[in-house]
Design a protein around this motif. Sequence first.
Motif, PDB file in Angstrom:
ATOM      1  N   ILE A  21      91.055  29.851 106.072  1.00 42.89           N
ATOM      2  CA  ILE A  21      90.425  29.583 107.427  1.00 42.89           C
ATOM      3  C   ILE A  21      89.590  30.961 107.639  1.00 42.89           C
ATOM      4  O   ILE A  21      88.172  30.913 108.302  1.00 42.89           O
ATOM      5  CB  ILE A  21      91.453  29.599 108.500  1.00 42.89           C
ATOM      6  CG1 ILE A  21      92.134  28.015 108.326  1.00 42.89           C
ATOM      7  CG2 ILE A  21      90.871  29.685 109.731  1.00 42.89           C
ATOM      8  CD1 ILE A  21      93.422  27.799 109.243  1.00 42.89           C
ATOM      9  N   ILE A  22      89.849  32.073 107.546  1.00 41.56           N
ATOM     10  CA  ILE A  22      89.567  33.415 107.784  1.00 41.56           C
ATOM     11  C   ILE A  22      87.960  33.252 106.782  1.00 41.56           C
ATOM     12  O   ILE A  22      86.926  33.561 107.213  1.00 41.56           O
ATOM     13  CB  ILE A  22      90.137  34.691 107.485  1.00 41.56           C
ATOM     14  CG1 ILE A  22      91.417  34.747 108.267  1.00 41.56           C
ATOM     15  CG2 ILE A  22      89.208  35.925 107.496  1.00 41.56           C
ATOM     16  CD1 ILE A  22      91.179  34.752 109.757  1.00 41.56           C
ATOM     17  N   ALA A  23      88.199  32.843 105.625  1.00 39.68           N
ATOM     18  CA  ALA A  23      86.910  32.936 104.845  1.00 39.68           C
ATOM     19  C   ALA A  23      86.017  32.173 105.054  1.00 39.68           C
ATOM     20  O   ALA A  23      84.928  32.319 105.242  1.00 39.68           O
ATOM     21  CB  ALA A  23      87.557  32.599 103.218  1.00 39.68           C
ATOM     22  N   VAL A  34      85.470  38.419 100.306  1.00 39.78           N
ATOM     23  CA  VAL A  34      86.131  38.460  99.064  1.00 39.78           C
ATOM     24  C   VAL A  34      87.521  37.769  99.265  1.00 39.78           C
ATOM     25  O   VAL A  34      88.203  38.548 100.109  1.00 39.78           O
ATOM     26  CB  VAL A  34      86.087  39.692  98.344  1.00 39.78           C
ATOM     27  CG1 VAL A  34      87.087  39.903  97.228  1.00 39.78           C
ATOM     28  CG2 VAL A  34      84.514  39.924  97.777  1.00 39.78           C
ATOM     29  N   GLY A  35      87.939  36.872  98.608  1.00 33.63           N
ATOM     30  CA  GLY A  35      89.365  36.341  98.654  1.00 33.63           C
ATOM     31  C   GLY A  35      90.271  37.043  97.526  1.00 33.63           C
ATOM     32  O   GLY A  35      89.595  36.523  96.171  1.00 33.63           O
ATOM     33  N   LEU A  36      91.139  37.385  97.601  1.00 30.07           N
ATOM     34  CA  LEU A  36      92.123  38.001  96.603  1.00 30.07           C
ATOM     35  C   LEU A  36      93.258  37.079  96.406  1.00 30.07           C
ATOM     36  O   LEU A  36      94.158  37.065  97.379  1.00 30.07           O
ATOM     37  CB  LEU A  36      92.516  39.149  96.567  1.00 30.07           C
ATOM     38  CG  LEU A  36      91.297  40.213  96.528  1.00 30.07           C
ATOM     39  CD1 LEU A  36      91.655  41.755  96.824  1.00 30.07           C
ATOM     40  CD2 LEU A  36      90.246  40.378  95.386  1.00 30.07           C
ATOM     41  N   GLN A 250      83.181  28.215 100.155  1.00 26.07           N
ATOM     42  CA  GLN A 250      82.298  28.424  98.835  1.00 26.07           C
ATOM     43  C   GLN A 250      80.913  27.968  99.055  1.00 26.07           C
ATOM     44  O   GLN A 250      79.993  28.648  98.549  1.00 26.07           O
ATOM     45  CB  GLN A 250      82.974  27.790  97.772  1.00 26.07           C
ATOM     46  CG  GLN A 250      84.447  28.462  97.274  1.00 26.07           C
ATOM     47  CD  GLN A 250      85.276  27.998  96.174  1.00 26.07           C
ATOM     48  OE1 GLN A 250      85.419  26.635  96.411  1.00 26.07           O
ATOM     49  NE2 GLN A 250      85.773  28.670  95.234  1.00 26.07           N
ATOM     50  N   LYS A 251      80.859  27.039  99.958  1.00 25.02           N
ATOM     51  CA  LYS A 251      79.346  26.378 100.005  1.00 25.02           C
ATOM     52  C   LYS A 251      78.414  27.056 100.743  1.00 25.02           C
ATOM     53  O   LYS A 251      77.418  27.093 100.636  1.00 25.02           O
ATOM     54  CB  LYS A 251      79.502  24.934 100.878  1.00 25.02           C
ATOM     55  CG  LYS A 251      79.889  23.731  99.850  1.00 25.02           C
ATOM     56  CD  LYS A 251      79.984  22.592 100.757  1.00 25.02           C
ATOM     57  CE  LYS A 251      80.935  21.670  99.931  1.00 25.02           C
ATOM     58  NZ  LYS A 251      81.818  20.616 100.945  1.00 25.02           N
ATOM     59  N   LEU A 257      85.788  34.136  95.424  1.00 28.35           N
ATOM     60  CA  LEU A 257      87.208  33.972  95.311  1.00 28.35           C
ATOM     61  C   LEU A 257      87.785  34.724  93.845  1.00 28.35           C
ATOM     62  O   LEU A 257      86.719  34.572  92.854  1.00 28.35           O
ATOM     63  CB  LEU A 257      87.580  32.441  95.162  1.00 28.35           C
ATOM     64  CG  LEU A 257      88.874  32.042  94.565  1.00 28.35           C
ATOM     65  CD1 LEU A 257      89.982  32.557  95.615  1.00 28.35           C
ATOM     66  CD2 LEU A 257      88.695  30.449  94.326  1.00 28.35           C
ATOM     67  N   ARG A 258      88.459  35.657  94.161  1.00 28.74           N
ATOM     68  CA  ARG A 258      88.974  36.048  92.847  1.00 28.74           C
ATOM     69  C   ARG A 258      90.513  35.884  92.706  1.00 28.74           C
ATOM     70  O   ARG A 258      91.396  36.321  93.426  1.00 28.74           O
ATOM     71  CB  ARG A 258      88.941  37.828  92.710  1.00 28.74           C
ATOM     72  CG  ARG A 258      87.293  38.034  93.087  1.00 28.74           C
ATOM     73  CD  ARG A 258      87.268  39.619  92.768  1.00 28.74           C
ATOM     74  NE  ARG A 258      86.022  39.971  93.252  1.00 28.74           N
ATOM     75  CZ  ARG A 258      85.739  41.002  93.985  1.00 28.74           C
ATOM     76  NH1 ARG A 258      86.789  41.901  94.287  1.00 28.74           N
ATOM     77  NH2 ARG A 258      84.484  41.358  94.365  1.00 28.74           N
ATOM     78  N   THR A 259      90.647  34.879  91.608  1.00 25.29           N
ATOM     79  CA  THR A 259      92.153  34.409  91.180  1.00 25.29           C
ATOM     80  C   THR A 259      92.846  35.646  90.197  1.00 25.29           C
ATOM     81  O   THR A 259      92.050  36.331  89.929  1.00 25.29           O
ATOM     82  CB  THR A 259      92.259  33.177  90.748  1.00 25.29           C
ATOM     83  OG1 THR A 259      91.360  33.119  89.534  1.00 25.29           O
ATOM     84  CG2 THR A 259      91.777  32.118  91.535  1.00 25.29           C
TER      85      THR A 259
END
Lengths: 570, 255
Positions: A21-23, A34-36, A250-251, A257-259
């Motif tokens: 939601i934040i992203a 950036v999502g870790l 992402q759109k 996103l870093r998995t």
Amino acid sequence: MAKKLPKVDVVTIGVGWTGGIIAAELAKKGLKVVGLERGKDRSTKDFLMVHDEYRYAIRYELMQDTSRETVTFRNEAKERALPMRQLGSFLLGEGLGGSGVHWNGHNFRFLPYDFEIKTMTEKKYGKNKLGADYLIQDWGITYDELEPYFDTFEKMAGISGEDNPLGGKRSNPYPTPPMKETVITKRFKDAAKKMGLHPYHLPSANLSKSYKNPDGEQLNACQYCGFCERFGCEYGAKTSPNVTVIPTAQKTGNFELRTHSNVTRILHDGKKATGVLYVDVLTGEEFEQPADMVAVTSYVMNNNKLLLTSKLGKPYDPKSGTGIIGKNYCYQILPGAAGFFEKERFNTFMGAGALGATVDDYNGDNFDHSDLDFIHGGSLSITQTGIRPIQNNPVPPDTPRWGKDFKDKSIHYFNRVLNIGAQGASMPHRQNYLDLDPTYKDAYGEPLLRLTYDFTEQDKNLYKFIADKSAEIMKEMGADTVVTNKAAEKYNIVPYQTTHNTGGVIMGADPNTSAVNNYMQMWDAENVFVIGASAFPHNGGYNPTGTLGALAYRAAEGMAKYSKQGGSLV
Amino acid sequence: MADEEQKSTMTRRRFIRNSSLIAGGAAIGGGLLGTLIGMNLDEEERTSPNKLTGHNQSGNGQASNRALMYFTDKENFQVLSAAAERIFPEDDNGPGAIGLGVPYFIDHQLAGNYGNNTREYMQGPFPEGTPTQGYQSPLKRHQIFDEGIRMLKEISQKNHQKKFDELTGEEQDKILTQFDTGKVKMRGVDSTTFFNLLRSAVLEGAYADPLYGGNNNMDGWKMKNFPGHQGSYLSQIEAKEFKEIQPQSLHAFFK
């Protein structure tokens, strides 16, 4: 030596419901996020083989690898805490979408009473209803203030439901109609109505029809296949971050996103965070990701752990009652009753995680507690989630646990048992808390989080009252034998109970009694936002996701504001 | 027959294809998707008499995986099998643990992640905990089974001068009850823990998808009227009457 990366506007620690939601919200506004995510990427196409009870429900395919990370546990502070070596009482998620992938989709709003519980309880029942060891407090926000955010979350998620006659006021109807009425939900509703109660269809994130959300994400219609909790949805019909907010983020082109990226530290200078330190789980490389804002968006356990290992906020000390982080850890109380029907068989193997009917007549302060030895209560529901054969072997009391009689009865009753269960509220107690374990370490050499928890008198009294109410409804439904569940003497971490852990980084209006304000902004570090059920000062009488979703949208608004003006938002 | 077989294969292929479309997301709307799934199911139902002829979806009738991955001494496997059968015996409902292939299921599980506790926290120290703190043994599951089976053998020799699998059912039950109630002294773990593991593993083998080597011919599911893997119950969820549905396993995806 950690490799330092270019600075970004926002870094999220974890990409599940709150991180997603934040992203989405901040990336839409043009901020670089950036999502870790410590786990792997996954989406709807990864769930084609999901109708496998053994792999997913028994061996926990989607859950946390406890060889790397777990918690230690003891009932009380005088005991030595020992590791939860295998998952049991609660199922921590892992991987993109987090627990938002394997939830059942029960999507409630906490009651107006919850947000002002201290004020309202004292006003009606005086100051000493529970005693000083119970640390109930107001949330620093009212239901009416939070209502627009509930609405936003429900529209994003396409929730299927109908008005709750005893719930808070809604500004809009649910975006999709309630799920289908079945023999089981109707039976419950008819009985409840006969008893003068107010049943309604359970608000569901398994969608009653296909739906395009305001972000343009397409959600599909539920097929009632009976594999929801502990499973991902192969139809994209159970709302998850993976089919909504993550693709939305992402759109925008502003979200990376870093998995396989496990955060080990929030870096800070004592006043503000400067970024985070994380490990690439696949290579072992260490990175520093500087950021203007840090969103702590993992599950309750790791939100608490990261603040403690990073020395952010004051750790709670149960002896002196001072400090905040780790305080007000709550769980959920789960009374209920089973009904055995000799002459009827039900299609209990069909269903959906959130297919059910609920009454709130014994929830919150919807009933008078003047002569009762507890406060609050719980929602009472019958659900048709789809039973599966390994986990469901219902037998009448006094049946042996194995052998001929067990086999015969567990087969006979497989489709002849219905359950009414409550999501009972859990009140904070000064002896129930989270801190760091002195002995046991995780895969990165960091201390495990230590859970000290036991059921209280309040819990047991609530349990008994609500279990009896469940049994009354079950009798009215016509069961031949009704078995009323009994409260456990002690909390036991072995049998599964619920993954509704809350608290430790609680919200409020006063920096002396809370860790974050009502934007989830840390009092002690203004650019750190700690978002999730960790912010709940107590756990209400419902599943928590709807409420934590609303808080996440509130936090996103706060972070957008903070990016422009800085400083404390309240 | 061949024709029917082909038709149902096609149906399943279409199901997979449709499911991929869902995964693709944008290409197809939810409403249309629902219709496709509905059609799919109807077709599946029309072809289902074929399956009622007893076609073995499990593929393990004469299966290639009916050999041992974990046990090295066949006698231990026989002891395990006898114990499993007492926990879940053959009766009027249908086959017991042995008939369902449960011992093979357990053997295969002991050889892999389950037996080696690979996704569990196995770092010491291992002091004795309270019952509410759960499993605290340094032993891995395969070692607990080894020790449990060793003790089953030892006790039956001592009490009856016979192998465990040669005892009468009542004699076997008596010994198993001693394990269940924690009366057997075991190395590194209490006997109730072993018994609970064994009991759970037997039920798992009886009812897991046949792909794991148990639940032979989906007979575990058939006894419970559990239909296994079904794509959708959308057209049946509102039914007033109980539905008996021919079960289907995950092999349906690979025909």
